[in-house]
Design an enzyme around this catalytic site. Structure first.
Site, mmCIF file in Angstrom:
data_model
loop_
_atom_site.group_PDB
_atom_site.id
_atom_site.type_symbol
_atom_site.label_atom_id
_atom_site.label_comp_id
_atom_site.label_asym_id
_atom_site.label_seq_id
_atom_site.Cartn_x
_atom_site.Cartn_y
_atom_site.Cartn_z
ATOM 1 N N ASP A 110 55.568 117.130 -33.643
ATOM 2 C CA ASP A 110 56.718 115.685 -33.500
ATOM 3 C C ASP A 110 56.608 114.103 -34.302
ATOM 4 O OD1 ASP A 110 55.556 115.694 -30.825
ATOM 5 O OD2 ASP A 110 57.795 115.070 -30.691
ATOM 6 N N ASP A 125 47.822 116.260 -28.034
ATOM 7 C CA ASP A 125 48.741 115.427 -28.050
ATOM 8 C C ASP A 125 48.495 114.264 -28.246
ATOM 9 O OD1 ASP A 125 48.844 116.312 -25.177
ATOM 10 O OD2 ASP A 125 46.732 116.134 -24.846
ATOM 11 N N THR A 135 57.269 126.638 -29.616
ATOM 12 C CA THR A 135 57.163 125.825 -29.122
ATOM 13 C C THR A 135 57.551 125.626 -27.060
ATOM 14 O OG1 THR A 135 55.031 124.544 -29.921
ATOM 15 C CG2 THR A 135 54.331 126.502 -29.999
ATOM 16 N N GLU A 159 57.866 122.246 -28.597
ATOM 17 C CA GLU A 159 58.521 121.846 -29.966
ATOM 18 C C GLU A 159 59.866 122.603 -29.027
ATOM 19 O OE1 GLU A 159 58.279 123.425 -33.866
ATOM 20 O OE2 GLU A 159 59.555 124.474 -33.596
ATOM 21 N N GLU A 170 42.733 126.029 -24.042
ATOM 22 C CA GLU A 170 43.387 125.713 -23.165
ATOM 23 C C GLU A 170 42.609 125.028 -21.829
ATOM 24 O OE1 GLU A 170 46.337 123.686 -23.288
ATOM 25 O OE2 GLU A 170 45.617 122.818 -21.523
HETATM 26 C C1 LIG Z 1 51.640 118.738 -26.017
HETATM 27 S S1 LIG Z 1 50.480 120.112 -25.295
HETATM 28 C C2 LIG Z 1 51.062 121.412 -26.684
HETATM 29 C C3 LIG Z 1 51.120 123.113 -26.129
HETATM 30 C C4 LIG Z 1 51.909 123.897 -26.632
HETATM 31 N N1 LIG Z 1 50.830 123.805 -27.816
HETATM 32 C C5 LIG Z 1 52.717 123.679 -26.861
HETATM 33 O O1 LIG Z 1 53.122 123.320 -28.701
HETATM 34 O O2 LIG Z 1 54.049 123.748 -25.855
HETATM 35 C C6 LIG Z 1 49.091 119.946 -25.692
HETATM 36 C C7 LIG Z 1 48.141 120.753 -24.364
HETATM 37 O O3 LIG Z 1 46.612 120.449 -25.611
HETATM 38 C C8 LIG Z 1 45.949 120.596 -24.812
HETATM 39 N N2 LIG Z 1 44.188 119.743 -25.165
HETATM 40 C C9 LIG Z 1 44.628 118.764 -24.629
HETATM 41 N N3 LIG Z 1 43.017 118.115 -25.400
HETATM 42 C C10 LIG Z 1 42.542 119.565 -25.542
HETATM 43 C C11 LIG Z 1 40.697 120.298 -26.276
HETATM 44 N N4 LIG Z 1 39.920 118.944 -26.157
HETATM 45 N N5 LIG Z 1 40.709 121.617 -26.100
HETATM 46 C C12 LIG Z 1 41.647 122.474 -25.808
HETATM 47 N N6 LIG Z 1 43.036 121.767 -25.709
HETATM 48 C C13 LIG Z 1 43.610 121.121 -25.533
HETATM 49 C C14 LIG Z 1 46.296 120.025 -23.281
HETATM 50 O O4 LIG Z 1 45.537 120.913 -22.366
HETATM 51 C C15 LIG Z 1 47.177 120.217 -23.107
HETATM 52 O O5 LIG Z 1 48.595 121.695 -22.674
#
Ligand SMILES: C[S@@+](CC[C@H](N)C(=O)[O-])C[C@H]1O[C@@H](n2cnc3c(N)ncnc32)[C@H](O)[C@@H]1O
Length: 237
Positions: A177, A141, A215, A218, A92
């Site tokens: 989602d 994302d 999560t 979610e 992360e």
């Molecule tokens: C929409 S959040 C989801 C967080 C968590 N998995 C959840 O379901 O609550 C997406 C996460 O992916 C991380 N992220 C984005 N690009 C990434 C990368 N290249 N490598 C690792 N993490 C990444 C972001 O910092 C963010 O915390």
């Protein structure tokens, strides 16, 4: 906390920093984070933990699992408690999410998690071949605009990296989602010769895998009326 730069330039598009940490969180980050943080050398190949090669931490007798983009670490911590005989690496780049994980690790005295505070692709590139039993990518994302699709985590090149480190029959577990992102992930994995979709009847994407813990993202999606999609793949033997 130091971040590394990718040899091929900028690949990480999300944010790294949010609001300032509380003094307590900052103190824990200063003193405890180094106990759990995986570093990557300038050669982009050598991983270390507490000054030793990461391979000394990886126990060949135990399964090693990954969570990519762990957010605040709730799912990762749940896994560490549910499977004390496995090792977990969380990845992360968002500093405030890492701080939450570090606080939980130190308060709950968890010793089967290490974390990498950067782009997961750097980690996938450097982990030993065939070392990982399963990887989670939960609510990545979505990058909905077409001109941003190249920023999505699942791409042919990322699946190549993942296929290299997964063991034969290793799992790749995704949740989203966003239906168009779900189809994107499904199409990329179906098009990749290393992965097989393990859904029953090729249609049970509304059923999570065993042991699923919802999560934070979610929960937000459910509150806002969006339906989760679960996609489970296996690396071909
Ligand atoms: C929409 S959040 C989801 C967080 C968590 N998995 C959840 O379901 O609550 C997406 C996460 O992916 C991380 N992220 C984005 N690009 C990434 C990368 N290249 N490598 C690792 N993490 C990444 C972001 O910092 C963010 O915390």
């Amino acid at each position: 906390m130091t971040f590394v730069s990718h040899p091929q330039g900028k690949t990480l598009y999300g944010r790294r920093k949010g609001p300032s940490l509380s003094p307590r969180q900052q103190a824990l980050m200063d003193t405890k984070a180094p106990l759990y943080q995986i570093s990557l050398d300038e050669d982009f190949q050598s991983l270390s933990l507490k000054g030793d090669s990461l391979t000394t931490w990886i126990d060949p007798e135990k399964e090693l699992w990954l969570e990519i983009g762990f957010g605040g670490g709730e799912h990762l911590i749940h896994l560490a408690h549910a499977y004390p005989d496995r090792q977990f690496i969380g990845c992360e780049p968002f500093f405030n999410g890492i701080a939450k994980l570090v606080c939980a690790l130190s308060e709950q005295k968890i010793n089967n998690i290490a974390f990498f505070a950067d782009d997961a692709r750097l980690l996938l590139n450097a982990l030993p071949q065939h070392s990982v039993s399963g990887a989670f990518l939960l609510y990545p994302d979505p990058w909905p605009k077409k001109r941003h699709w190249k920023r999505r985590f699942v791409q042919r090149a990322t699946l190549d990296l993942l296929a290299r480190i997964l063991k034969d029959k290793g799992g790749f577990y995704c949740a989203t989602d966003k239906p168009d992102l779900g189809l994107w992930i499904l199409r990329h994995c179906l098009d990749h010769e290393a992965f097989v979709w393990t859904a029953k009847n090729n249609q049970d994407w509304d059923v999570p895998w065993d042991g699923w813990l919802s999560t934070r993202y979610e929960q937000k999606a459910l509150r806002e009326g969006r339906k989760p999609i679960y996609l489970q793949f296996q690396k071909r033997a």
